[in-house]
Design an enzyme around this catalytic site. Structure first.
Site, short mmCIF file in Angstrom:
data_model
loop_
_atom_site.label_atom_id
_atom_site.label_comp_id
_atom_site.label_asym_id
_atom_site.label_seq_id
_atom_site.Cartn_x
_atom_site.Cartn_y
_atom_site.Cartn_z
N LYS A 185 -38.09 -0.74 -25.58
CA LYS A 185 -38.99 0.37 -25.26
C LYS A 185 -38.23 1.69 -25.17
CE LYS A 185 -43.32 -0.99 -24.77
NZ LYS A 185 -44.46 -0.27 -25.35
N GLU B 178 -39.94 0.48 -16.90
CA GLU B 178 -38.84 -0.49 -17.04
C GLU B 178 -37.59 0.18 -17.61
OE1 GLU B 178 -38.60 -3.98 -16.44
OE2 GLU B 178 -40.45 -3.76 -15.31
N THR C 182 -42.47 3.02 -20.68
CA THR C 182 -42.59 2.23 -19.45
C THR C 182 -41.51 2.55 -18.42
OG1 THR C 182 -42.18 -0.01 -18.63
CG2 THR C 182 -41.40 0.45 -20.82
N TYR D 39 -36.76 -6.26 -23.27
CA TYR D 39 -38.01 -5.49 -23.34
C TYR D 39 -37.73 -4.00 -23.08
CZ TYR D 39 -42.37 -3.43 -21.68
OH TYR D 39 -43.44 -2.59 -21.49
P1 GDP Z 1 -42.88 -6.15 -14.82
O1 GDP Z 1 -42.56 -5.16 -13.75
O2 GDP Z 1 -43.37 -5.52 -16.08
O3 GDP Z 1 -41.80 -7.13 -15.08
O4 GDP Z 1 -44.19 -6.93 -14.28
P2 GDP Z 1 -44.37 -8.42 -13.72
O5 GDP Z 1 -45.72 -8.46 -13.10
O6 GDP Z 1 -44.11 -9.43 -14.79
O7 GDP Z 1 -43.23 -8.58 -12.61
C1 GDP Z 1 -43.19 -7.75 -11.49
C2 GDP Z 1 -42.19 -8.28 -10.49
O8 GDP Z 1 -42.67 -9.51 -9.96
C3 GDP Z 1 -40.80 -8.60 -11.07
O9 GDP Z 1 -39.84 -8.12 -10.17
C4 GDP Z 1 -40.77 -10.11 -11.13
O10 GDP Z 1 -39.45 -10.66 -11.01
C5 GDP Z 1 -41.59 -10.43 -9.89
N1 GDP Z 1 -42.12 -11.80 -9.89
C6 GDP Z 1 -41.94 -12.72 -8.90
N2 GDP Z 1 -42.52 -13.87 -9.23
C7 GDP Z 1 -43.08 -13.71 -10.45
C8 GDP Z 1 -43.83 -14.57 -11.31
O11 GDP Z 1 -44.09 -15.74 -11.01
N3 GDP Z 1 -44.26 -14.03 -12.48
C9 GDP Z 1 -43.99 -12.73 -12.83
N4 GDP Z 1 -44.45 -12.24 -13.98
N5 GDP Z 1 -43.25 -11.91 -12.04
C10 GDP Z 1 -42.83 -12.38 -10.86
#
Ligand code: GDP
Length: 330
Positions: free
Chosen positions: A155, A128, A126, A151
């Site tokens: 990974k 990440e 990933t 996470y």
């Molecule tokens: P990630 O890149 O695998 O962590 O995918 P996510 O979809 O969980 O998060 C993507 C980005 O969206 C990150 O920078 C989060 O901090 C931001 N984000 C903002 N608000 C939210 C929320 O309510 N839920 C999630 N999951 N991410 C959020």
């Protein structure tokens, strides 16, 4: 002879899209499935492939079940997609995340090494892993890693385990370093699906507002259906190598909100979204933008679905689902 693949994480978004692709290519698909009281087939049902997958009981934390699965199926290819895949949860469950994502990968590789050493092995790595590292705003296969969540750490550990099995035992083991990839069957805990689902609810008058965390981070979002094609191509190179899979475009959460709300004719999304600190993370990745040049050159892979199209596809799918679902399940 018909080829076979063992897919871990078969019930997840990528597991479902990959199963469909492999079935279309004539593979026998064995899906490793955790015992669970929850219905596990919604994603596979959505793509219409549940009946065509052969399910095998197993769990990445249970070595014996992996040995059984590998011995029973003797796959030509193993795709390790199972993971505790949600970054946010990894701060609450760091040990479980590491047990599944890192140690689990090693258990599966050990099972493969002993019982199906000719099997090719794909690891779902990933973006990440890069954390906030980049080179001129881009992440490439040469960019240093600096994981910023349990996470990402788990990974990155799995990434090196996979490289090490390739180097130590000459196994065909590869990492696909996939940037965020979404679809109508993305889990609702991820920001893209959370937005598409809530926008659809607001459009249908089922809700008025919802809360999000950091709106300013940017992600390189592609379509999961395109990305599983890259996985397949990575596994069918003559030489096992790691590849980045990305679109090379980056957009903020705000951009996603704008396209999603505009699509349903609501221009002023600010009225419907509030910032909830509960969704902010202890450490954030601010910007991801991957260079998939190597994949384009060597795999001849390019993403087909563009950002706006992806957002609209997800919102439309949620609208349709909500229209067809009774209130209890909304
Ligand atoms: P990630 O890149 O695998 O962590 O995918 P996510 O979809 O969980 O998060 C993507 C980005 O969206 C990150 O920078 C989060 O901090 C931001 N984000 C903002 N608000 C939210 C929320 O309510 N839920 C999630 N999951 N991410 C959020």
């Amino acid at each position: 002879m018909k080829k076979s693949a063992l897919v871990t994480g078969v019930s997840g978004q990528d597991g479902a899209y990959l199963s469909r692709l492999l079935l279309e290519k004539g593979y026998t698909v064995y899906g490793l499935l955790q015992r669970s009281t929850r219905y596990a087939f919604a994603n596979l049902d959505y793509l219409g492939v549940t009946a065509d997958v052969d399910f095998v009981d197993g769990d990445l934390t249970d070595e014996a079940s992996l040995i059984n699965a590998v011995c029973r199926t003797r796959p030509d290819e193993i795709y390790n997609l199972a993971a505790q895949s949600f970054v946010g949860t990894s701060w609450d469950q760091p040990i479980l995340t590491t047990e599944i994502n890192a140690v689990g990968t090693m258990k599966l590789l050990e099972a493969a090494k002993r019982h199906a050493p000719q099997a090719k092995f794909y690891q779902a790595s990933t973006s990440e892993m890069f954390g906030n590292c980049h080179q001129d705003g881009l992440q490439t296969e040469e960019t240093p890693f600096h994981p910023r969540s349990p996470y990402a750490i788990s990974k990155l550990c799995a990434y090196w385990i996979v490289n090490n099995y390739r180097e130590s035992y000459g196994m065909f083991c590869v990492n696909g370093i996939l940037f965020n990839h979404e679809s109508p069957i993305r889990g609702k805990e991820f920001v893209t699906r959370k937005i598409s689902h809530n926008v659809a609810k607001i459009k249908l008058g089922l809700s008025e507002r919802f809360g999000l965390g950091n709106l300013d981070s940017t992600r390189d979002w592609g379509f999961a259906g395109d990305y599983v094609e890259a996985m397949f191509l990575i596994m069918h190179q003559d030489v096992p190598e790691n590849f980045i899979v990305s679109t090379g475009e980056t957009h903020s959460i705000r951009d996603f909100l704008t396209v999603a709300f505009n699509h349903v004719g609501i221009p002023d999304w600010e009225k419907h979204v509030y910032v909830d600190p509960a969704f902010k993370r202890p450490a954030e990745l601010f910007s991801l933008k991957g260079s998939s040049r190597k994949a384009q050159e060597k795999l001849k892979w390019t993403p087909k679905v563009k950002f706006e199209e992806l957002v609209r596809m997800m919102v439309d799918a949620d609208l349709e689902r909500l229209r067809n679902t009774n209130k209890v399940n909304r």
